[in-house]
Motif scaffolding. Structure first.
Motif, PDB file in Angstrom:
ATOM      1  N   ASN A  14      -9.028  -5.261  -5.087  1.00  0.00           N
ATOM      2  CA  ASN A  14      -8.765  -4.013  -4.426  1.00  0.00           C
ATOM      3  C   ASN A  14      -8.635  -3.563  -3.033  1.00  0.00           C
ATOM      4  N   LYS A  15      -9.521  -4.744  -2.286  1.00  0.00           N
ATOM      5  CA  LYS A  15      -9.247  -4.932  -0.266  1.00  0.00           C
ATOM      6  C   LYS A  15      -9.403  -5.609  -0.321  1.00  0.00           C
ATOM      7  N   SER A  75     -13.723  -7.520  -5.114  1.00  0.00           N
ATOM      8  CA  SER A  75     -13.480  -6.649  -4.255  1.00  0.00           C
ATOM      9  C   SER A  75     -12.372  -7.496  -3.924  1.00  0.00           C
ATOM     10  N   LYS A 104      -2.553   3.734  -4.252  1.00  0.00           N
ATOM     11  CA  LYS A 104      -3.774   3.872  -5.166  1.00  0.00           C
ATOM     12  C   LYS A 104      -4.704   4.065  -3.569  1.00  0.00           C
ATOM     13  N   ARG A 105      -4.969   4.349  -3.210  1.00  0.00           N
ATOM     14  CA  ARG A 105      -6.640   5.044  -2.144  1.00  0.00           C
ATOM     15  C   ARG A 105      -7.619   3.966  -1.766  1.00  0.00           C
ATOM     16  N   THR A 106      -7.538   3.625  -3.069  1.00  0.00           N
ATOM     17  CA  THR A 106      -8.992   2.424  -3.573  1.00  0.00           C
ATOM     18  C   THR A 106      -8.337   1.145  -2.677  1.00  0.00           C
ATOM     19  N   PHE A 107      -7.113   1.313  -2.870  1.00  0.00           N
ATOM     20  CA  PHE A 107      -6.408  -0.404  -2.873  1.00  0.00           C
ATOM     21  C   PHE A 107      -6.403  -0.309  -0.890  1.00  0.00           C
ATOM     22  N   ASN A 117     -20.013  -8.674  -9.065  1.00  0.00           N
ATOM     23  CA  ASN A 117     -18.383  -7.505  -8.468  1.00  0.00           C
ATOM     24  C   ASN A 117     -17.780  -8.032  -7.296  1.00  0.00           C
ATOM     25  N   LYS A 135     -12.175  -5.132 -13.261  1.00  0.00           N
ATOM     26  CA  LYS A 135     -12.835  -4.539 -11.507  1.00  0.00           C
ATOM     27  C   LYS A 135     -13.753  -5.910 -11.300  1.00  0.00           C
ATOM     28  N   ASP A 142       0.715  -1.294  -0.164  1.00  0.00           N
ATOM     29  CA  ASP A 142       0.192  -0.339  -0.079  1.00  0.00           C
ATOM     30  C   ASP A 142       0.628   1.603  -0.083  1.00  0.00           C
ATOM     31  N   CYS A 196      -8.113   0.965   8.925  1.00  0.00           N
ATOM     32  CA  CYS A 196      -9.265   1.692   8.301  1.00  0.00           C
ATOM     33  C   CYS A 196     -10.152   1.241   9.256  1.00  0.00           C
TER      34      CYS A 196
END
Length: 303
Positions: free
Chosen positions: A260-261, A258, A21-24, A256, A240, A16, A34
């Motif tokens: 990325n997180k 996720s 990247k903020r979304t990662f 979908n 995505k 990170d 978080c």
């Protein structure tokens, strides 16, 4: 709840930092930062620049030695994300000074199956819940696929790079989550690379037959394409929306993801355990032992 991270490598901190990247949310540090569930968070690493980064980015408590950390923090959750060769030593040092409720450990738990068994036995005796960080297991779209999409006998391929123990093991864990234990296998290719191997292997399950194939220098490596007579499932990490289902009527359904997180997904499943929710998706002790027996059996087979 309090938490401690032992090891600030890529998955502990640096992914990170480097990606920026903020979304990662791909690291334990950012996931804990978080989450509002954990109040006191400490990190242990011998590298001063890395613990300084953790202090600057997340304002964590910093330690260079495990005993010092455990004197100040009595963590309910300990995350071991040090180098694989240090996992067993780190685990033994932790339980010498403190017994956490949950330990999350990076895969492979160890490169020695005997040490894996010792860690699992200690956890059983000390009543520690131990989970292995197979990230895809906690991804909501994977859980959706498992519950609602899988139907019939599947054939197809998974492509991966960056080593069999390091990366191929993720896919074996996922496939055994989907289809049950590997019944048999046939190795097509095997080459030693440092402390790991690149292996291509055909995996036989009771209700599927899937090739796990090493693919060199492909930016989109780490994807799955499997088919049954009922549907086709594509899992493409570069997209995505990585899952879609093609029914026999030709319709496509987007699911979908996720990824990325992914590390926050894992942490959210761990929080379910703390809250005594019986429905969580993590790789527990019995399954980890079964997975690693399969993984090392393939890894140690000569062709």
């Amino acid at each position: 709840m309090d938490a401690l991270i032992v090891g600030l490598g890529n998955i502990g901190l640096m992914y990170d930092i480097n990606e920026n990247k903020r979304t990662f949310i791909r690291t334990h540090s950012k996931a804990l930062y978080c989450s509002k569930y954990f109040t006191k968070i400490g990190v242990v690493d011998t590298n001063q620049s890395k613990i300084n980064l953790a202090k600057k980015k997340y304002n964590f408590k910093l330690f260079k030695k495990i005993p010092n950390a455990l004197k100040e923090i009595k963590p309910h959750l300990v995350i071991i994300s040090s180098e694989t060769k240090n996992h067993y030593k780190n685990f033994k040092e932790i339980i010498k000074y403190h017994i956490p409720k949950i330990v999350l450990i990076e895969k492979p738990i160890s490169n020695d199956i005997k040490k894996i068994k010792k860690i699992l036995n200690i956890c059983k005796k000390k009543k520690i819940k131990l989970f292995t960080n197979f990230i895809r297991r906690s991804e909501p779209s994977v859980i959706n696929i498992k519950k609602k999409v899988l139907k019939g006998y599947y054939e197809g391929c998974i492509y991966y790079n960056k080593g069999f123990l390091n990366n191929g093991s993720h896919w074996i864990n996922l496939l055994e989550y989907f289809f049950g234990k590997v019944q048999n296998f046939k190795i097509c290719y095997s080459k030693k690379i440092g402390f790991d191997k690149n292996i291509s292997v055909k995996l036989i399950f009771k209700k599927s037959s899937i090739f796990l194939l090493y693919k060199k220098n492909d930016k989109n490596t780490n994807y799955m394409q499997i088919n049954s007579k009922f549907n086709k499932i594509n899992y493409l990490n570069a997209k995505k929306k990585i899952f879609y289902k093609r029914n026999i009527d030709g319709k496509i359904k987007i699911i979908n993801n996720s990824m990325n997180k992914y590390q926050l997904n894992v942490l959210n499943e761990i929080i379910k355990v703390f809250k005594k929710n019986k429905e969580y998706n993590l790789c527990g002790q019995k399954e980890a032992l079964s997975n690693f027996k399969t993984i090392f059996r393939i890894y140690n087979t000569k062709i």
